[in-house]
Design an enzyme around this catalytic site. Structure first.
Site, mmCIF file in Angstrom:
data_model
loop_
_atom_site.group_PDB
_atom_site.id
_atom_site.type_symbol
_atom_site.label_atom_id
_atom_site.label_comp_id
_atom_site.label_asym_id
_atom_site.label_seq_id
_atom_site.Cartn_x
_atom_site.Cartn_y
_atom_site.Cartn_z
ATOM 1 N N CYS A 245 -10.976 2.963 8.940
ATOM 2 C CA CYS A 245 -10.254 2.686 7.769
ATOM 3 C C CYS A 245 -9.238 1.654 7.392
ATOM 4 C CB CYS A 245 -9.547 4.259 7.428
ATOM 5 S SG CYS A 245 -8.404 4.096 5.649
ATOM 6 N N VAL B 22 6.104 9.484 2.642
ATOM 7 C CA VAL B 22 7.402 8.844 2.738
ATOM 8 C C VAL B 22 7.372 7.269 3.440
ATOM 9 C CG1 VAL B 22 8.109 9.976 5.090
ATOM 10 C CG2 VAL B 22 9.695 9.356 3.443
ATOM 11 N N ASP B 23 6.538 7.135 4.480
ATOM 12 C CA ASP B 23 6.467 6.164 5.125
ATOM 13 C C ASP B 23 6.323 4.969 4.365
ATOM 14 O OD1 ASP B 23 7.302 7.362 7.636
ATOM 15 O OD2 ASP B 23 5.051 7.527 8.146
ATOM 16 N N SER B 24 5.199 5.022 3.491
ATOM 17 C CA SER B 24 4.725 3.660 2.616
ATOM 18 C C SER B 24 5.898 3.752 1.766
ATOM 19 C CB SER B 24 3.565 3.957 1.974
ATOM 20 O OG SER B 24 3.531 5.133 1.483
ATOM 21 N N CYS C 247 -8.139 12.453 6.892
ATOM 22 C CA CYS C 247 -7.952 12.724 5.254
ATOM 23 C C CYS C 247 -9.149 13.532 4.697
ATOM 24 C CB CYS C 247 -7.866 11.514 4.383
ATOM 25 S SG CYS C 247 -9.103 10.316 4.495
ATOM 26 N N ALA D 260 0.791 -1.189 -0.203
ATOM 27 C CA ALA D 260 -0.043 0.003 0.025
ATOM 28 C C ALA D 260 0.792 1.285 -0.047
ATOM 29 C CB ALA D 260 -0.976 -0.051 1.375
ATOM 30 N N GLY E 25 2.928 1.170 5.798
ATOM 31 C CA GLY E 25 3.935 2.002 6.191
ATOM 32 C C GLY E 25 3.773 2.172 7.849
#
Length: 354
Positions: free
Chosen positions: A102, A12-14, A198, A7, A126
């Site tokens: 989610c 930046v994390d994913s 979001c 995913a 992430g």
């Protein structure tokens, strides 16, 4: 090595999670979940996640890593399972956590279904959390970076989901993730982390709810604990337990929101000491091990994502409910939020505060 559906939100994390998977030799497919259109939340273009920029950032990283990349349309499911519940909860005087929903319905149900279709053995995200296997069972554990740990948001994961999920960032700190992204020249290496829900990027939940439903939240009475009217509120969707600011009430001492009643359309106010509770109940409870313990347990409980864990004794009430007695009274125990249980760095389970 395994085939993994990674995913990729565009952050930046994913992106670094995907990098680490490729470095470990896994065959990876990158994907972004399209969760809603801005008009669904009444937002102008370019003010939310799932934007063209996010998709292009994720696509850039995937191509740089030699991965196929797809965008999956999950808008209908997201509206039903996350946005509708968010709106209905606030209108019922409950404060929900849509990020938990989610994760539960989108990432670890819909995305896992798509992974199976594509022949992937795992999905990867992430998240800053860890999965370990002990004595034939999977454990969900905190990420090693205490400031970024996201295990609180993942308590709904089942044994089956844990068995087929990878969290490559669980043993890293955020600064290490940034450094890895910079070293690879990722376009999103310095991209800020998202801070808000979001589909409510400006943080104005009430405005989003009224846009989404097309219905105003009617004004009603502020009352005290005895039922005496103190003034008029602007609609219960604008308040949550523990709130002090924005009440517009003059009083000799500071007043806080202590309770909400959708049935009576009232907001109960009181002094700070009336916010504290020594006990709480949680329903729709999920035990990571797959079953409730036979006896009460002593553990630590977290009632909000950023709240420190609190010592408590937890009494299982059947398979899917618990009663919690805190060692010290807790401030603003809020219906709709998650109560998540920890034994050290291991998540035991969690449920919704009633």
């Amino acid at each position: 090595m395994a085939k993994v559906l990674a995913a990729m939100s565009g952050g930046v994390d994913s992106s670094v999670a995907a990098l680490l998977l490729r470095q470990q030799g896994h065959e990876c497919i990158g994907c972004t979940m399209k969760l809603y259109d801005n008009q669904q939340a009444g937002l102008p273009a370019g003010r939310s996640c799932c934007t063209l920029e996010d998709v292009e950032d994720a696509r850039s990283v995937a191509y740089r890593l030699g991965m196929p990349y797809y965008v999956f349309n999950f808008k209908d499911a997201f509206a039903e399972k996350v946005m509708d519940k968010f709106v209905e909860s606030y209108r019922a005087g409950i404060t929900p956590n849509p990020c938990i929903d989610c994760n539960r319905y989108m990432k670890f149900e819909k995305l896992m279904e798509r992974a199976r279709i594509l022949g992937c053995q795992y999905i990867a995200t992430g998240h800053y959390a860890r999965i370990e296997k002990q004595a034939g069972r999977y454990l969900l554990k905190k990420g090693l970076d205490a400031g970024k740990d996201q295990s609180y948001m993942l308590y709904t994961m089942t044994q089956e989901q844990l068995a087929h999920t990878l969290f490559p960032l669980g043993g890293l700190r955020k600064e290490q993730v940034r450094q890895l992204a910079e070293a690879e020249g990722f376009v999103n290496a310095a991209k800020p982390d998202s801070q808000d829900i979001c589909f409510v990027p400006d943080g104005d939940y009430a405005a989003m709810i009224e846009r989404y439903t097309g219905l105003p939240s009617p004004a009603g009475d502020f009352i005290d604990g005895s039922g005496a009217v103190l003034g008029r509120h602007k609609g219960i969707i604008r308040y949550t337990v523990g709130q002090r600011r924005g009440l517009g009430i003059s009083a000799r001492e500071p007043l806080y929101v202590c309770a909400l009643s959708a049935e009576r359309n009232t907001v109960t106010l009181g002094p700070r000491e009336e916010l504290f509770r020594s006990e709480a109940d949680a329903g729709t409870f999920h035990w990571i091990a797959g079953q409730a313990p036979a006896e009460p347990i002593r553990c630590r409980v977290k009632l909000r994502y950023h709240q420190p864990e609190q010592e408590a004794t937890v009494y299982p009430q059947g398979a899917d409910a618990v009663h919690i007695r805190f060692r010290q009274p807790q401030r603003a125990v809020t219906p709709g939020q998650a109560a998540v249980l920890y034994d050290g760095d291991t998540v035991l389970g969690g449920g919704t505060v009633l």
